[in-house]
Design a protein around this motif. Structure first.
Motif, PDB file in Angstrom:
ATOM      1  N   VAL A 132       0.792  -1.178  -0.139  1.00  0.00           N
ATOM      2  CA  VAL A 132       0.280   0.240   0.016  1.00  0.00           C
ATOM      3  C   VAL A 132       0.922   1.114  -0.015  1.00  0.00           C
ATOM      4  N   ASP A 133       2.167   1.118   0.648  1.00  0.00           N
ATOM      5  CA  ASP A 133       3.120   2.397   0.587  1.00  0.00           C
ATOM      6  C   ASP A 133       3.544   2.749  -0.668  1.00  0.00           C
ATOM      7  N   SER A 136       0.828   4.261  -2.748  1.00  0.00           N
ATOM      8  CA  SER A 136       0.593   5.663  -2.818  1.00  0.00           C
ATOM      9  C   SER A 136       1.742   6.532  -3.069  1.00  0.00           C
ATOM     10  N   LYS A 139       1.101   6.760  -6.872  1.00  0.00           N
ATOM     11  CA  LYS A 139       0.058   7.632  -7.064  1.00  0.00           C
ATOM     12  C   LYS A 139       0.829   8.955  -7.016  1.00  0.00           C
ATOM     13  N   ARG A 140       1.716   9.391  -5.954  1.00  0.00           N
ATOM     14  CA  ARG A 140       2.287  10.764  -5.933  1.00  0.00           C
ATOM     15  C   ARG A 140       3.069  10.894  -7.203  1.00  0.00           C
TER      16      ARG A 140
END
Length: 155
Positions: A132-133, A136, A139-140
């Motif tokens: 999940v990290d 994210s 995505k950034r």
């Protein structure tokens, strides 16, 4: 390459005319040998090139999780592949990346591939929180689509 020349005797002609007959033959056996050697060399080097392309695409060896719904990957070869190993080492394609530099490296990989998609490969022992990290951070970095690579479950 050899060439054989036979000089015929004019008195041996059936017509009895005068004139020398020259018969030339080219031996193509050495030429055929050279072509066969070149063919073998091209076959071997093309196989090595295909294997090296596959290895560079796959990057680091990980044991992918198994899934019943896994399908073939039919994506472009330029889509960035983000890999996390069981020791939590990060790789983009086969280049090791420090965790603090992941976002900038991934942003550069997305820009060079002109893609908004990232493929995540993770060892099956990697915890969900680490994945999940990674998602994210992707995505950034500008990834619009994130796919997780799995292995097809053998029944």
């Amino acid at each position: 390459m050899g060439m054989g020349v036979n000089m015929g005797d004019a008195s041996a002609d059936e017509e009895g005319g005068g004139g020398d007959a020259i018969v030339a033959e080219i031996n193509i056996t050495p030429l055929t040998d050279v072509f066969l050697v070149l063919l073998i060399i091209f076959m071997v080097t093309s196989q090595v090139m295909v294997e090296s392309e596959t290895a560079s695409r796959a990057g680091v060896k990980v044991s992918l999780p198994k899934s019943q719904a896994a399908g073939p990957v039919t994506k472009k070869l330029t889509i960035p592949v983000l890999t996390i190993t069981k020791n939590n080492e990060l790789f983009i394609f086969n280049k090791k990346v420090a965790p603090e530099a992941l976002e900038t490296e991934l942003r550069a990989a997305l820009a060079s591939a002109q893609s908004d998609e990232v493929l995540i490969r993770g060892d099956k022992t990697v915890l969900l929180g680490a994945t999940v990290d990674l998602m994210s951070v992707a995505k950034r970095a500008g990834a619009e689509k994130i796919n997780i690579l799995t292995e097809s479950a053998k029944e």
